[in-house]
Design an enzyme around this catalytic site. Structure first.
Site, PDB file in Angstrom:
ATOM      1  N   LYS A 150       0.808  -1.222   0.000  1.00  0.00           N
ATOM      2  CA  LYS A 150       0.000   0.000   0.000  1.00  0.00           C
ATOM      3  C   LYS A 150       0.840   1.271   0.000  1.00  0.00           C
ATOM      4  CE  LYS A 150      -4.529  -1.613   1.063  1.00  0.00           C
ATOM      5  NZ  LYS A 150      -5.648  -1.718   2.001  1.00  0.00           N
ATOM      6  N   ARG A 179      -4.411  -9.830   4.389  1.00  0.00           N
ATOM      7  CA  ARG A 179      -4.638  -9.821   2.940  1.00  0.00           C
ATOM      8  C   ARG A 179      -3.329  -9.424   2.260  1.00  0.00           C
ATOM      9  NH1 ARG A 179      -6.292  -6.149  -0.978  1.00  0.00           N
ATOM     10  NH2 ARG A 179      -7.695  -6.997  -2.567  1.00  0.00           N
TER      11      ARG A 179
HETATM   12  C1  8Y4 Z   1      -0.776  -1.281  -4.032  1.00  0.00           C
HETATM   13  C2  8Y4 Z   1      -1.460  -2.462  -3.951  1.00  0.00           C
HETATM   14  C3  8Y4 Z   1      -1.371  -0.122  -3.555  1.00  0.00           C
HETATM   15  C4  8Y4 Z   1      -2.728  -2.490  -3.421  1.00  0.00           C
HETATM   16  C5  8Y4 Z   1      -2.644  -0.166  -3.050  1.00  0.00           C
HETATM   17  C6  8Y4 Z   1      -3.335  -1.334  -2.975  1.00  0.00           C
HETATM   18  C7  8Y4 Z   1      -8.331  -4.059   1.371  1.00  0.00           C
HETATM   19  C8  8Y4 Z   1      -9.362  -4.854   0.841  1.00  0.00           C
HETATM   20  C9  8Y4 Z   1      -8.398  -3.726  -0.747  1.00  0.00           C
HETATM   21  C10 8Y4 Z   1      -8.089  -4.091   2.775  1.00  0.00           C
HETATM   22  C11 8Y4 Z   1      -9.904  -5.687   2.913  1.00  0.00           C
HETATM   23  C12 8Y4 Z   1      -5.446  -2.322  -2.256  1.00  0.00           C
HETATM   24  C13 8Y4 Z   1     -10.330  -5.221  -1.430  1.00  0.00           C
HETATM   25  C14 8Y4 Z   1      -6.832  -1.863  -2.090  1.00  0.00           C
HETATM   26  N1  8Y4 Z   1      -7.731  -3.378   0.358  1.00  0.00           N
HETATM   27  N2  8Y4 Z   1     -10.139  -5.665   1.595  1.00  0.00           N
HETATM   28  N3  8Y4 Z   1      -9.398  -4.622  -0.489  1.00  0.00           N
HETATM   29  N4  8Y4 Z   1      -8.905  -4.936   3.492  1.00  0.00           N
HETATM   30  N5  8Y4 Z   1     -10.645  -6.474   3.703  1.00  0.00           N
HETATM   31  N6  8Y4 Z   1      -4.629  -1.294  -2.535  1.00  0.00           N
HETATM   32  O1  8Y4 Z   1      -7.242  -3.396   3.329  1.00  0.00           O
HETATM   33  O2  8Y4 Z   1      -5.104  -3.465  -2.186  1.00  0.00           O
HETATM   34  S1  8Y4 Z   1      -8.085  -3.130  -2.356  1.00  0.00           S
END
Ligand code: 8Y4
Length: 284
Positions: free
Chosen positions: A221, A255
Site C-alpha cells: 500500500k 490480505r
Molecule cells: C498497491 C497495492 C497499492 C494495493 C494499493 C493497494 C483491502 C481490501 C483492498 C483491505 C480488505 C489495495 C479489497 C486496495 N484493500 N479488503 N481490499 N482490506 N478487507 N490497494 O485493506 O489493495 S483493495
C-alpha cells in the site's frame, strides 16, 4: 476458531493469509493479467500451494480515484472465475464486492466469504449477506473510492474506526447476521493519511479487543511508498514487516499479494509465539 465458508473452512485459530486475486483490467498490482479464468485459476492454485487460507477475488477496482463498474461487468468478470476456482481449490473463496447482486451470484457460484470494503452499506447488501449465510468482512472506509484520499480528518481515527465498525456489527445483527459470522478490518489506506494508518496499526489491539477476528490489508500500500519512497514493485520487505507487526497486535487474517513470503513470516512468528508461551508458563 473455524469459520464455515460455504462448505470449505477457514481456520482462524492461528493467523492466516488471504491471497489477492485481482480480475480488473486496470488492477494496479498485476495489470489485469488474471482476467482469463484459466490464468486466474493457475494463480489461485499457486497462492493456495504457497499457504493462502482463502483467495480474495475482486472485479471492481477500489484504487483511489477509480471509476464505477456496472453490475453486469462485475458479474461477467467474477462469476466465471469463481466457477472455475470453487471446483479446484480446497481453500474458500472470498468475494471482494460492494454490490448485493454480485454477493448473491458469487456465493451461488461457490464463494464462501464476503469481503465488503463498504461494510454492507449499499442498499440491499445486508439482506444479500444475510441470505448468503457466509461470513462477512466489514471494512472501514472514509468517503468513497473517488474522494476518500481528499484531505481526510478524524479527531481520533482509532476510536472513530472502531465505533463505525461496531455500528455495522449492530446493523448486521439487527438484519439477522450473527456476530459469529463477522470479521472486522480498519481499512488501511481507505480515506486515511500515513499518520492515520500508523495510529491504526499502533493501536490495532483496541480493535482486536472487540473479540471479533481482525483482518488487515497492508500489502504494497501507498503508506509504504510515501514513508520509504518506493514504487509498488519494491514494497515487499516493508509489506512483510507490516504483516508481522499487525499480527503481533492481534490481526488474524492478512490480505496479501505475495503469499509465499507473507506465509513464511507468519509461520516463523507462530513458531516463536508457541515457544514463548511455554517459557512464560514455566516462569509462573
Ligand atoms: C498497491 C497495492 C497499492 C494495493 C494499493 C493497494 C483491502 C481490501 C483492498 C483491505 C480488505 C489495495 C479489497 C486496495 N484493500 N479488503 N481490499 N482490506 N478487507 N490497494 O485493506 O489493495 S483493495
Amino acid at each position: 476458531m473455524r469459520l464455515d465458508c460455504n462448505g470449505k473452512f477457514l481456520d482462524l485459530s492461528r493467523p492466516q493469509v488471504m491471497g489477492v486475486l485481482n480480475i480488473t483490467p486496470d488492477s494496479f498490482s498485476d495489470g489485469g493479467d488474471f482476467f482469463d479464468p484459466q490464468r486466474a485459476l493457475d494463480r489461485a492454485l499457486q497462492m493456495q500451494d504457497e499457504g493462502a487460507a482463502v483467495i480474495d477475488v475482486g472485479g471492481e477496482s477500489t484504487r483511489p480515484g477509480a471509476g464505477p463498474v456496472s453490475v453486469s461487468d462485475e458479474l461477467q468478470r467474477v462469476v466465471p472465475v469463481i466457477d472455475a476456482l470453487q471446483a479446484q481449490l480446497t481453500v474458500p473463496i472470498s468475494i471482494d464486492t460492494r454490490k448485493p447482486e454480485v454477493m448473491q451470484a458469487a456465493v451461488a457460484a461457490g464463494a464462501g466469504l464476503i469481503n465488503d470494503v463498504n461494510a454492507l452499506r449499499a442498499p440491499g447488501a445486508l439482506e444479500a449477506a444475510r441470505a448468503s449465510a457466509v461470513p462477512v468482512c466489514l471494512m472501514h472506509m472514509h468517503g468513497d473510492p473517488r474522494t476518500m484520499q481528499a484531505d481526510p480528518h478524524y479527531a481520533d481515527v482509532v476510536a472513530e474506526v472502531k465505533a463505525f465498525l461496531l455500528q455495522r456489527v449492530a446493523a448486521c445483527e439487527a438484519a439477522g447476521i450473527g456476530r459469529q459470522r463477522l470479521l472486522l478490518d480498519p481499512g488501511f489506506g481507505f480515506g486515511k493519511t500515513v499518520e492515520h494508518n500508523l495510529q491504526l496499526l499502533a493501536r490495532l489491539e483496541e480493535l482486536a479487543a472487540t473479540g471479533l477476528p481482525v483482518v488487515v490489508g497492508l500489502s504494497r500500500k501507498s503508506m509504504i511508498g510515501k514513508l520509504l519512497g518506493l514504487d509498488i514493485a519494491g514494497r515487499l520487505p516493508a509489506s512483510i514487516a507490516l504483516a508481522v507487526l499487525a499480527v503481533e497486535r492481534g490481526a488474524r487474517l492478512v490480505r496479501a499479494h505475495d503469499v509465499a513470503a507473507t506465509w513464511q513470516a507468519l509461520q516463523m512468528q507462530a513458531a516463536l509465539q508457541r515457544v514463548q508461551q511455554v517459557e512464560t508458563a514455566q516462569r509462573q
